[in-house]
Design an enzyme around this catalytic site. Structure first.
Site, PDB file in Angstrom:
ATOM      1  N   LYS A   1       0.713  -1.298   0.071  1.00 45.16           N
ATOM      2  CA  LYS A   1       0.152  -0.007   0.013  1.00 45.16           C
ATOM      3  C   LYS A   1       0.850   1.380   0.099  1.00 45.16           C
ATOM      4  CE  LYS A   1      -4.160  -1.632   1.588  1.00 45.16           C
ATOM      5  NZ  LYS A   1      -5.271  -1.835   2.820  1.00 45.16           N
TER       6      LYS A   1
ATOM      7  N   ARG B   1      -3.938 -10.046   4.931  1.00 46.72           N
ATOM      8  CA  ARG B   1      -4.398 -10.187   3.618  1.00 46.72           C
ATOM      9  C   ARG B   1      -3.041  -9.330   2.687  1.00 46.72           C
ATOM     10  NH1 ARG B   1      -6.390  -6.407   0.084  1.00 46.72           N
ATOM     11  NH2 ARG B   1      -8.206  -7.257  -1.437  1.00 46.72           N
TER      12      ARG B   1
END
Length: 276
Positions: free
Chosen positions: A221, A255
């Site tokens: 991210k 995740r």
């Protein structure tokens, strides 16, 4: 701690790894790579071999600024792939969606878990999730994907997230969804600045006060690649560092894009905990 779905169960005593399978043309890290059934199933099988307990199938990008995807297009992207994975494997399959009809058809096609970045706030989502009778992950997001990073502000980021998640738990229970079917995701990168994200990671154990399993996703991210001034594909090491911190702080499901590397980290965290 165990979650159950249909005829299977998942032991969360040690952290489980959820492999990301984006079947979208525009996801920030792997958009366009797995848009055919063959390539998507091949990627799922690679993640299963690497140790993923859950494959998270998503047909709509939720990156900042991402455009909306029409219902029929999202269905065409995800349903055939869920069916193809289910025909070959008994792995847990998660559907990453906020649309009630996608949830319904995905569970009918073989999905075991609903993973909703909007925490069942879209029309009909609560009702469909209650009827589906599978575990649901409720994520915190401030705003919507198109605008969530414009100017996220909080009175106190941890308290605000806990308050939101507690309200959504109550809404789920009122709709007939059992508390033991719920999983919580604080939503790293969803309407949060760098300081918000890292304060959240540093104090992740605070969310255990809600008494439900925690799912976290920081893989590749912007909190990593923008901070380090690298591309998403160049921050695997940073992603593993975040996964390790999260596992140490008691995250139950992690995740990720890079399953094999994360599995190694989780094994080290687990064996260290066993020998404390």
């Amino acid at each position: 701690m165990i979650i159950k779905s249909k005829n299977k169960q998942l032991d969360l005593t040690t952290p489980q790894v959820m492999g990301i399978l984006n079947v979208t043309p525009d996801s920030f890290s792997d958009g366009g790579k797995f848009t055919t059934i063959e390539r998507a199933v091949e990627q799922a099988e690679q993640m299963i071999r690497a140790g993923a307990s859950i494959i998270d199938v998503g047909g709509e990008s939720t990156r900042p600024g991402a455009p909306d995807v029409e219902l029929e297009e999202e269905l065409q992207r995800v349903i055939p792939i869920i069916q193809a994975i289910r025909e070959k494997h008994d792995v847990w399959i998660s559907i990453d969606t906020s649309k009630a009809e996608v949830m319904r058809q995905a569970v009918e096609a073989g999905a075991d878990l609903i993973n909703d970045v909007r925490a069942l706030q879209e029309p009909g989502a609560l009702e469909v999730a209650a009827q589906a009778n599978v575990p649901i992950c409720l994520m915190h997001m401030q705003g919507q994907p198109r605008t969530m990073q414009s100017n996220p502000t909080y009175n106190h980021v941890l308290d605000d997230i806990k308050h939101f998640l507690d309200e959504r738990i109550t809404a789920c229970e009122s709709a007939g969804i059992s508390r033991d079917q719920l999983i919580l995701d604080p939503g790293f990168g969803f309407g949060k600045t760098f300081p918000h994200n890292y304060h959240l990671l540093a104090n992740l154990e605070e969310l255990h006060k809600l008494g439900l399993p925690l799912l976290v996703g920081m893989s590749r991210k912007s909190m990593l690649f923008k901070l380090l001034e690298k591309s998403p594909s160049e921050v695997i090491g940073a992603s593993i560092a975040c996964a390790t911190i999260a596992a140490t702080k008691g995250a139950h499901i992690i995740r990720v894009h890079d399953v094999a590397e994360t599995m190694d980290a989780v094994k080290i965290v687990s064996i260290t905990a066993e020998n404390k």
